[in-house]
Design a protein around this motif. Structure first.
Motif, PDB file in Angstrom:
ATOM      1  N   THR A 162       1.045   3.589  -2.412  1.00 22.82           N
ATOM      2  CA  THR A 162      -0.225   4.159  -1.923  1.00 22.82           C
ATOM      3  C   THR A 162       0.077   5.210  -0.855  1.00 22.82           C
ATOM      4  O   THR A 162      -0.512   6.301  -0.855  1.00 22.82           O
ATOM      5  CB  THR A 162      -1.117   3.045  -1.317  1.00 22.82           C
ATOM      6  N   VAL A 204      -0.076   0.856   4.910  1.00 18.40           N
ATOM      7  CA  VAL A 204      -0.062   2.215   4.360  1.00 18.40           C
ATOM      8  C   VAL A 204       0.186   3.241   5.468  1.00 18.40           C
ATOM      9  O   VAL A 204       1.054   4.120   5.338  1.00 18.40           O
ATOM     10  CB  VAL A 204      -1.390   2.536   3.635  1.00 18.40           C
ATOM     11  N   ASP A 223      -4.505   2.983  16.613  1.00 18.23           N
ATOM     12  CA  ASP A 223      -4.682   1.682  15.964  1.00 18.23           C
ATOM     13  C   ASP A 223      -5.227   0.729  17.021  1.00 18.23           C
ATOM     14  O   ASP A 223      -4.945   0.903  18.210  1.00 18.23           O
ATOM     15  CB  ASP A 223      -3.342   1.173  15.393  1.00 18.23           C
ATOM     16  N   ARG A 228       1.641  -1.705  17.159  1.00 20.74           N
ATOM     17  CA  ARG A 228       1.877  -0.726  16.076  1.00 20.74           C
ATOM     18  C   ARG A 228       1.887   0.696  16.630  1.00 20.74           C
ATOM     19  O   ARG A 228       2.670   1.547  16.199  1.00 20.74           O
ATOM     20  CB  ARG A 228       0.798  -0.876  14.999  1.00 20.74           C
ATOM     21  N   CYS A 257      -6.693   5.807   7.605  1.00 17.76           N
ATOM     22  CA  CYS A 257      -5.940   4.766   6.892  1.00 17.76           C
ATOM     23  C   CYS A 257      -6.284   3.387   7.450  1.00 17.76           C
ATOM     24  O   CYS A 257      -5.427   2.495   7.504  1.00 17.76           O
ATOM     25  CB  CYS A 257      -4.434   5.016   7.023  1.00 17.76           C
ATOM     26  N   ALA A 280      -7.722   5.237   3.302  1.00 19.45           N
ATOM     27  CA  ALA A 280      -8.751   4.193   3.423  1.00 19.45           C
ATOM     28  C   ALA A 280      -9.730   4.250   2.252  1.00 19.45           C
ATOM     29  O   ALA A 280     -10.051   5.327   1.748  1.00 19.45           O
ATOM     30  CB  ALA A 280      -9.499   4.355   4.737  1.00 19.45           C
TER      31      ALA A 280
HETATM   32  P1  NAD Z   1      -3.715  -2.946   6.823  1.00 21.88           P
HETATM   33  O1  NAD Z   1      -4.676  -4.045   7.100  1.00 21.88           O
HETATM   34  O2  NAD Z   1      -2.279  -3.257   6.646  1.00 21.88           O
HETATM   35  O3  NAD Z   1      -3.814  -1.829   7.960  1.00 21.88           O
HETATM   36  C1  NAD Z   1      -4.993  -1.408   8.541  1.00 21.88           C
HETATM   37  C2  NAD Z   1      -4.663  -0.986   9.964  1.00 21.88           C
HETATM   38  O4  NAD Z   1      -5.833  -0.410  10.545  1.00 21.88           O
HETATM   39  C3  NAD Z   1      -4.230  -2.137  10.859  1.00 21.88           C
HETATM   40  O5  NAD Z   1      -3.044  -1.793  11.545  1.00 21.88           O
HETATM   41  C4  NAD Z   1      -5.412  -2.306  11.806  1.00 21.88           C
HETATM   42  O6  NAD Z   1      -5.023  -2.790  13.087  1.00 21.88           O
HETATM   43  C5  NAD Z   1      -5.924  -0.887  11.874  1.00 21.88           C
HETATM   44  N1  NAD Z   1      -7.307  -0.761  12.325  1.00 21.88           N
HETATM   45  C6  NAD Z   1      -8.347  -1.588  12.120  1.00 21.88           C
HETATM   46  N2  NAD Z   1      -9.442  -1.128  12.744  1.00 21.88           N
HETATM   47  C7  NAD Z   1      -9.092   0.036  13.332  1.00 21.88           C
HETATM   48  C8  NAD Z   1      -9.772   0.991  14.101  1.00 21.88           C
HETATM   49  N3  NAD Z   1     -11.062   0.858  14.434  1.00 21.88           N
HETATM   50  N4  NAD Z   1      -9.103   2.074  14.545  1.00 21.88           N
HETATM   51  C9  NAD Z   1      -7.792   2.231  14.265  1.00 21.88           C
HETATM   52  N5  NAD Z   1      -7.084   1.347  13.535  1.00 21.88           N
HETATM   53  C10 NAD Z   1      -7.726   0.269  13.081  1.00 21.88           C
HETATM   54  O7  NAD Z   1      -4.306  -2.206   5.541  1.00 21.88           O
HETATM   55  P2  NAD Z   1      -3.533  -1.241   4.547  1.00 21.88           P
HETATM   56  O8  NAD Z   1      -3.063  -2.018   3.382  1.00 21.88           O
HETATM   57  O9  NAD Z   1      -2.596  -0.378   5.323  1.00 21.88           O
HETATM   58  O10 NAD Z   1      -4.748  -0.344   4.004  1.00 21.88           O
HETATM   59  C11 NAD Z   1      -5.325   0.665   4.822  1.00 21.88           C
HETATM   60  C12 NAD Z   1      -6.529   1.269   4.122  1.00 21.88           C
HETATM   61  O11 NAD Z   1      -6.119   1.797   2.856  1.00 21.88           O
HETATM   62  C13 NAD Z   1      -7.639   0.244   3.783  1.00 21.88           C
HETATM   63  O12 NAD Z   1      -8.881   0.906   3.851  1.00 21.88           O
HETATM   64  C14 NAD Z   1      -7.348  -0.125   2.359  1.00 21.88           C
HETATM   65  O13 NAD Z   1      -8.511  -0.581   1.686  1.00 21.88           O
HETATM   66  C15 NAD Z   1      -6.876   1.196   1.809  1.00 21.88           C
HETATM   67  N6  NAD Z   1      -6.021   1.064   0.623  1.00 21.88           N
HETATM   68  C16 NAD Z   1      -4.875   0.357   0.710  1.00 21.88           C
HETATM   69  C17 NAD Z   1      -4.061   0.242  -0.432  1.00 21.88           C
HETATM   70  C18 NAD Z   1      -2.757  -0.501  -0.366  1.00 21.88           C
HETATM   71  O14 NAD Z   1      -1.958  -0.369  -1.313  1.00 21.88           O
HETATM   72  N7  NAD Z   1      -2.477  -1.259   0.689  1.00 21.88           N
HETATM   73  C19 NAD Z   1      -4.444   0.860  -1.633  1.00 21.88           C
HETATM   74  C20 NAD Z   1      -5.628   1.610  -1.671  1.00 21.88           C
HETATM   75  C21 NAD Z   1      -6.408   1.691  -0.528  1.00 21.88           C
END
Ligand code: NAD
Length: 368
Positions: A162, A204, A223, A228, A257, A280
């Protein structure tokens, strides 16, 4: 053998007038009184292949809220697969989390039986609230599960792919806004010395930062998790900002993200970058926000196009995981975005609208 405490009910017909119903092929509700499982699976479309989408476990306030979510998410998966060219259809599962039904291996196995009852028309994977470990429990009951660890014959964590797809999409977006030719859409030179604001340093976001830093970008990060942020500052010489300042930070590109709904009536007029391109899901608070970005001259890389690397990876899991093929297909995200940007300019419509239309067109065409 399906046990007595386990029931599966098709509710498709009852949803015909639901505002989120979009001709979904099948929606089923499953209950298992022994484990407390209450789950819905929606198959939006199998026109392009068996439906593939994650299983979300969430504290829904009631069953109606879960129905709305599964209808919306499964349609989104159809669009994502159609545009990414995975030859898979759109489906999604949601589990209604409640304190009386802890997420146990037994509950996940009950969910696996539910998936199995659809005889391959729906293939599940992990999502918000479920893990790779949970999918191993599901695997005990059905073949129709993806996103398993590599040592169990799966494709592992989809996040790095991703992040890679998002990186490719960022290159294309920068190249487009710099007025370059399409052959420059994947040229990492375009990101050198560019300022990129990354919101969210999770699975991601952190990986994305690593790729951007390696290509010479200057990073601003935020974040809610201070450790992090510290790691990104240390590893990638990033500048940290408070979470509520990242969207307005002056930058060449803003990469959300973290959360959905980040692009809304409040944030859009104050964006600090002329490009929004991040991983995201559901970045637009509502459809009108796509038009707001367009009117404001902000180039928006539609989320379900740029973040498709993960599902491309999962779609390449069977029969044997092919990482090279997944990576090559993921690179195509850059060209797909380029087409969307071009069409948006030609017809003067938001990129979000163009992406939806492109997906709908592909869903009408059955590939042999
Ligand atoms: P994750 O939960 O590992 O990471 C999300 C991060 O965002 C965390 O570090 C969290 O502390 C931070 N966060 C939360 N609220 C915040 C805020 N208000 N301000 C700043 N940071 C904040 O999730 P991920 O797997 O990295 O996915 C990130 C985004 O990408 C999500 O929206 C997810 O739906 C989307 N997505 C992920 C994938 C994947 O393969 N993991 C695929 C498609 C879409």
């Amino acid at each position: 053998m399906i046990k007595q405490h386990f029931s599966i009910q098709s509710i498709t017909e009852s949803l015909a007038s639901h505002p989120e119903y979009d001709g979904h092929e099948e929606v089923v509700f499953c209950e298992d009184s022994e484990t407390g499982l209450q789950a819905l699976i929606a198959i939006h479309s199998t026109t392009l292949g068996p439906s593939l989408g994650g299983s979300r476990r969430w504290k829904y306030s009631d069953r109606n809220e879960a129905v709305t979510d599964v209808l919306r998410l499964s349609k989104g998966m159809s669009y994502k697969h159609a545009i990414a060219g995975t030859r898979m259809g759109g489906g999604k599962a949601v589990m209604i989390a409640n304190p009386d039904a802890e997420k146990t291996p037994a509950l996940m196995r009950a969910f696996g039986r539910f998936v199995d009852s659809l005889e391959g028309r729906y293939i599940t994977a992990e999502d918000v609230g479920t893990s790779v470990q949970d999918m191993l429990s599901v695997r005990e009951e059905t073949e129709n599960v993806s996103g398993l660890p590599i040592e169990h014959g799966g494709s592992g964590d989809p996040s790095p792919m991703t992040a890679y797809g998002t990186y490719c999409g960022i290159l294309a977006s920068l190249a487009w806004n710099q007025g370059l030719d399409q052959q420059e859409a994947c040229n990492s030179e375009v990101v050198k010395d560019r300022v990129i604001a990354v919101q969210g340093l999770g699975h991601v976001g952190m990986d994305l930062c690593q790729q951007l830093f390696a290509a010479g970008a200057k990073l601003i990060v935020a974040d809610v998790n201070a450790a992090r942020v510290e790691e990104a500052c240390h590893q990638f010489k990033a500048i940290a900002l408070p979470p509520d300042e990242i969207a307005t930070a002056e930058a060449d590109l803003f990469a959300p993200c973290a959360l959905g709904g980040i692009l809304n009536t409040v944030s859009i007029p104050n964006l600090g970058a002329a490009i929004v391109a991040g991983a995201a899901n559901n970045q637009l608070m509502d459809d009108e926000d796509g038009a707001r970005l367009h009117q404001q001259g902000v180039l928006y890389a539609p989320d379900f196009v740029i973040n498709a690397g993960g599902i491309i990876n999962i779609a390449n899991e069977k029969p044997t995981y092919d990482a090279d093929k997944a990576r090559t297909q993921t690179q195509e995200i850059a060209n797909t975005l380029w087409q969307i940007f071009q069409r948006s300019r030609e017809i003067n419509r938001p990129t979000s609208v163009v992406a939806d239309e492109l997906a709908r067109q592909k869903l009408l065409v059955v590939t042999p």
